[in-house]
Scaffold this motif. Structure first.
Motif, mmCIF file in Angstrom:
data_model
loop_
_atom_site.group_PDB
_atom_site.id
_atom_site.type_symbol
_atom_site.label_atom_id
_atom_site.label_comp_id
_atom_site.label_asym_id
_atom_site.label_seq_id
_atom_site.Cartn_x
_atom_site.Cartn_y
_atom_site.Cartn_z
ATOM 1 N N PRO A 1 29.455 46.894 31.396
ATOM 2 C CA PRO A 1 30.373 47.018 32.536
ATOM 3 C C PRO A 1 30.004 46.048 33.664
ATOM 4 O O PRO A 1 28.833 45.680 33.838
ATOM 5 C CB PRO A 1 30.187 48.476 32.992
ATOM 6 C CG PRO A 1 29.625 49.184 31.815
ATOM 7 C CD PRO A 1 28.777 48.165 31.108
ATOM 8 N N TRP A 2 31.003 45.671 34.425
ATOM 9 C CA TRP A 2 30.809 44.859 35.621
ATOM 10 C C TRP A 2 30.603 45.812 36.793
ATOM 11 O O TRP A 2 30.389 47.009 36.616
ATOM 12 C CB TRP A 2 32.032 43.957 35.814
ATOM 13 C CG TRP A 2 31.864 42.873 36.838
ATOM 14 C CD1 TRP A 2 30.780 42.072 37.030
ATOM 15 C CD2 TRP A 2 32.841 42.468 37.808
ATOM 16 N NE1 TRP A 2 31.016 41.191 38.058
ATOM 17 C CE2 TRP A 2 32.268 41.421 38.562
ATOM 18 C CE3 TRP A 2 34.128 42.897 38.113
ATOM 19 C CZ2 TRP A 2 32.946 40.785 39.599
ATOM 20 C CZ3 TRP A 2 34.811 42.269 39.144
ATOM 21 C CH2 TRP A 2 34.219 41.220 39.875
ATOM 22 N N ARG A 3 30.659 45.308 38.032
ATOM 23 C CA ARG A 3 30.436 46.165 39.206
ATOM 24 C C ARG A 3 31.585 47.163 39.406
ATOM 25 O O ARG A 3 31.408 48.221 39.996
ATOM 26 C CB ARG A 3 30.234 45.306 40.447
ATOM 27 C CG ARG A 3 31.426 44.459 40.840
ATOM 28 C CD ARG A 3 31.095 43.554 42.023
ATOM 29 N NE ARG A 3 32.191 42.684 42.375
ATOM 30 C CZ ARG A 3 32.038 41.415 42.736
ATOM 31 N NH1 ARG A 3 30.822 40.879 42.776
ATOM 32 N NH2 ARG A 3 33.085 40.684 43.066
ATOM 33 N N VAL A 4 32.804 46.810 38.923
ATOM 34 C CA VAL A 4 33.927 47.743 38.864
ATOM 35 C C VAL A 4 34.523 47.638 37.470
ATOM 36 O O VAL A 4 34.444 46.597 36.824
ATOM 37 C CB VAL A 4 35.003 47.440 39.928
ATOM 38 C CG1 VAL A 4 34.454 47.660 41.331
ATOM 39 C CG2 VAL A 4 35.531 46.007 39.787
ATOM 40 N N TYR A 5 35.124 48.726 36.995
ATOM 41 C CA TYR A 5 35.679 48.668 35.640
ATOM 42 C C TYR A 5 36.994 47.921 35.588
ATOM 43 O O TYR A 5 37.361 47.365 34.548
ATOM 44 C CB TYR A 5 35.861 50.076 35.064
ATOM 45 C CG TYR A 5 36.976 50.881 35.675
ATOM 46 C CD1 TYR A 5 38.291 50.760 35.216
ATOM 47 C CD2 TYR A 5 36.732 51.783 36.713
ATOM 48 C CE1 TYR A 5 39.320 51.500 35.779
ATOM 49 C CE2 TYR A 5 37.747 52.529 37.268
ATOM 50 C CZ TYR A 5 39.037 52.387 36.805
ATOM 51 O OH TYR A 5 40.053 53.124 37.371
#
Length: 287
Positions: free
Chosen positions: A179-183
């Motif tokens: 995952p990144w900082r937000v999905y």
């Protein structure tokens, strides 16, 4: 009433003899076949199974540790967090889960097994679901119901081949990703919980899901914009974008980093299911 709660409260009587038989049969699977993954349905959350379930987990995990580790799936609240891999049947989570998890669904519109004259989900809907799940640190378990002779019906084969072609082009955004900082971002958000997939709304060109590899951010656009122009609002100038490619396309992407987000002009729509992957390289590791 919420579907998860309804299942959790559906407790019919289970005898001690039945529980003992379940433990013996399930332990036999490990003893003879050494499965890397065991999938337990929601009913193991029944209070009568608590002691047997703990005994089985200890047995399975201890033996599995000797061959590099194993996976056990559970549903709802059958196990405490961290003691297995959560499975959300025919549903989704609302955000990133720190621990890996799973959703399971079927390629059929009606059944987990073979049904004559059935109808089937499109490769686009399954790929879009896959992107949403993976962006939240999940895995997708896809059921395919064969005929009694083991053959796969042509309609299912066609959908699976289209998914395979999409993964051959865009698999870097899925396999081994994190995952990144937000999905993601966009106007469409599936309802969280089990058995919610039929409530899902159509994805739009403003819906993106994000994953990241070792040195690349992947932005998966879940529908193609009418004019070929997209804006990713979660990527700001501080991310220091250096390069953008659209996987599956040989046409260079024109891009501009602005205060409103990363503006992309990709040109022609790539072939295949409607989930389009931008590989975005930044000057530093993407947080």
């Amino acid at each position: 009433q919420d579907g998860d709660q309804a299942l959790q409260q559906d407790w019919t009587y289970v005898s001690p003899a039945y529980v003992d038989d379940w433990l013996a049969r399930t332990a036999e699977l490990e003893a003879y076949y050494k499965p890397d993954l065991i999938y337990l349905d929601w009913w193991v959350g029944h209070p009568a199974f608590r002691g047997a379930l703990a005994d089985f987990l200890a047995y399975y995990y201890n033996r599995g540790a000797q061959r590099g580790g194993v996976v056990l799936n559970y549903k709802l609240h059958a196990l405490p967090d961290g003691s297995g891999v959560l499975d959300v049947e025919r549903g989704q989570l609302g955000g990133i889960r720190a621990a890996p998890w799973q959703t399971d669904t079927t390629i059929s519109n009606s059944s987990w097994g073979y049904v004559a004259h059935d109808s089937y989900r499109s490769s686009t809907s399954i790929v879009q679901l896959l992107a949403d799940v993976v962006s939240k640190n999940g895995n997708l378990l896809l059921d395919v119901g064969p005929r009694p002779d083991g053959s796969i019906v042509p309609q299912e084969q066609a959908v699976l081949r289209e998914i395979g072609q999409w993964l051959a082009t865009n698999g870097a955004a899925i396999y081994g990703s994190h995952p990144w900082r937000v999905y993601g971002e966009g106007p469409t958000a599936p309802d969280a919980g089990s058995f919610k997939e039929k409530l899902a709304k159509p994805w739009t060109a403003g819906d993106f899901r994000f994953t990241r590899g070792k040195d690349m951010l992947y932005a998966i656009e879940l529908a193609w914009p009418a004019d070929g122009t997209a804006v990713i609002r979660s990527i700001k100038p501080g991310d220091r974008v250096q390069d953008v490619r659209l996987l599956g396309s040989s046409t260079p992407v024109r891009w501009q980093s602005t205060a409103q987000g990363l503006v992309l002009r990709a040109g022609a729509r790539p072939a295949g299911p409607a989930a389009f992957v931008y590989a975005i390289r930044t000057a530093t590791d993407v947080p």
